[in-house]
Design a protein around this motif. Structure first.
Motif, PDB file in Angstrom:
ATOM      1  N   ILE A  60     -47.947  26.799  40.694  1.00 53.48           N
ATOM      2  CA  ILE A  60     -47.106  27.967  40.458  1.00 53.48           C
ATOM      3  C   ILE A  60     -46.176  27.629  39.300  1.00 53.48           C
ATOM      4  O   ILE A  60     -45.621  26.528  39.246  1.00 53.48           O
ATOM      5  N   ASN A 102     -46.699  23.309  50.770  1.00 52.98           N
ATOM      6  CA  ASN A 102     -47.465  23.740  49.610  1.00 52.98           C
ATOM      7  C   ASN A 102     -46.497  24.136  48.502  1.00 52.98           C
ATOM      8  O   ASN A 102     -45.277  24.070  48.670  1.00 52.98           O
ATOM      9  N   GLU A 160     -45.586  26.918  47.262  1.00 53.17           N
ATOM     10  CA  GLU A 160     -44.691  28.042  47.521  1.00 53.17           C
ATOM     11  C   GLU A 160     -43.419  27.607  48.250  1.00 53.17           C
ATOM     12  O   GLU A 160     -42.363  28.222  48.087  1.00 53.17           O
ATOM     13  N   ASP A 161     -43.513  26.555  49.051  1.00 58.13           N
ATOM     14  CA  ASP A 161     -42.345  26.095  49.807  1.00 58.13           C
ATOM     15  C   ASP A 161     -41.182  25.715  48.894  1.00 58.13           C
ATOM     16  O   ASP A 161     -40.015  25.918  49.243  1.00 58.13           O
ATOM     17  N   ALA A 219     -41.103  26.490  45.383  1.00 59.03           N
ATOM     18  CA  ALA A 219     -40.904  27.404  44.252  1.00 59.03           C
ATOM     19  C   ALA A 219     -39.688  28.300  44.446  1.00 59.03           C
ATOM     20  O   ALA A 219     -39.036  28.704  43.478  1.00 59.03           O
ATOM     21  N   SER A 220     -39.361  28.591  45.702  1.00 54.01           N
ATOM     22  CA  SER A 220     -38.216  29.464  45.980  1.00 54.01           C
ATOM     23  C   SER A 220     -36.886  28.818  45.610  1.00 54.01           C
ATOM     24  O   SER A 220     -35.846  29.493  45.546  1.00 54.01           O
ATOM     25  N   ASN A 248     -49.946  22.373  43.699  1.00 51.89           N
ATOM     26  CA  ASN A 248     -50.440  22.146  45.048  1.00 51.89           C
ATOM     27  C   ASN A 248     -51.167  20.814  45.099  1.00 51.89           C
ATOM     28  O   ASN A 248     -51.959  20.498  44.189  1.00 51.89           O
TER      29      ASN A 248
END
Length: 219
Positions: A13, A36, A38-39, A41-42, A58
């Motif tokens: 990402i 992953n 997404e965990d 990226a926030s 990833n």
């Protein structure tokens, strides 16, 4: 599960800079075992570095207990570190490709990671000329960093942060990493927090300051 499988590349990402078209630098963050991209990226907006580009790869292997989790290598007692060599080479190749795709050299790239991703950061970070390394709740792989007699190039500065009550990666792992790096005369910033195996907002401010300071020294 086959931790020896061959993968051609890493999925990731990316979060582009919100100020300017050309990033001032790159921040690459590696997730932990079972998480992953997404965990993490926030977390990008909370670092308040609008002129940086963020990349969250990833890990290449599926996690044995989570349909959406990924792993850099096996952590089971019978297959400990299986897949590490493959992940290490994949990550190195991918990181070396970033300058051609982003225009930003490794000398303006900060590699960071949480838990297993922190271990990968110390491992790969000792082999490439990054601006800096950030290790959150991480640990050292056996033989991951060069010994004191090595003639390799100067290693980048390292920021280590760890929870005093971490029951997943004990605090002594962070202390061992700190002591090992200091014996190699690598610049280390070390912080402990009253927390467990997690990332808290005060850590992000330390990361922000670390990134800004490493950028100043590389200009």
């Amino acid at each position: 599960m086959n931790y020896g499988s061959k993968y051609l590349s890493l999925e990731f990402i990316q979060v582009p800079p919100t100020i300017g078209k050309i990033p001032k630098g790159l921040i690459v963050t590696l997730h932990g075992w079972g998480a992953n991209a997404e965990d993490l990226a926030s977390l990008a907006p909370f670092l308040n570095l609008p002129d940086y580009q963020f990349l969250f790869p990833n890990a290449p292997f599926p996690h044995p207990y989570s349909p959406i989790g990924r792993a850099w290598y096996d952590l089971s007692a019978e297959n400990m570190y299986e897949g590490l060599a493959e992940s290490r080479q994949l990550l190195i190749d991918w990181l070396l490709s970033l300058e051609s795709s982003t225009g930003v050299p490794l000398s303006r790239t900060v590699l960071s990671g949480f838990s297993q991703g922190g271990a990968m950061t110390l491992d790969v970070g000792s082999k490439l000329p990054f601006a800096g390394l950030v290790v959150m709740s991480g640990y050292l792989h056996p033989g991951a960093v060069p010994d004191a007699t090595s003639t390799t190039t100067t290693s980048p500065p390292v920021l280590i942060m760890h929870g005093r009550y971490d029951q997943v990666v004990p605090l002594r792992a962070a202390l061992k990493a700190k002591e090992t790096l200091e014996l190699l005369e690598i610049a280390v910033q070390y912080y402990e927090f009253d927390m467990g195996h997690e990332i808290q907002l005060p850590m992000l401010e330390l990361i922000r300051n670390f990134v800004i300071n490493t950028q100043v020294t590389t200009e």
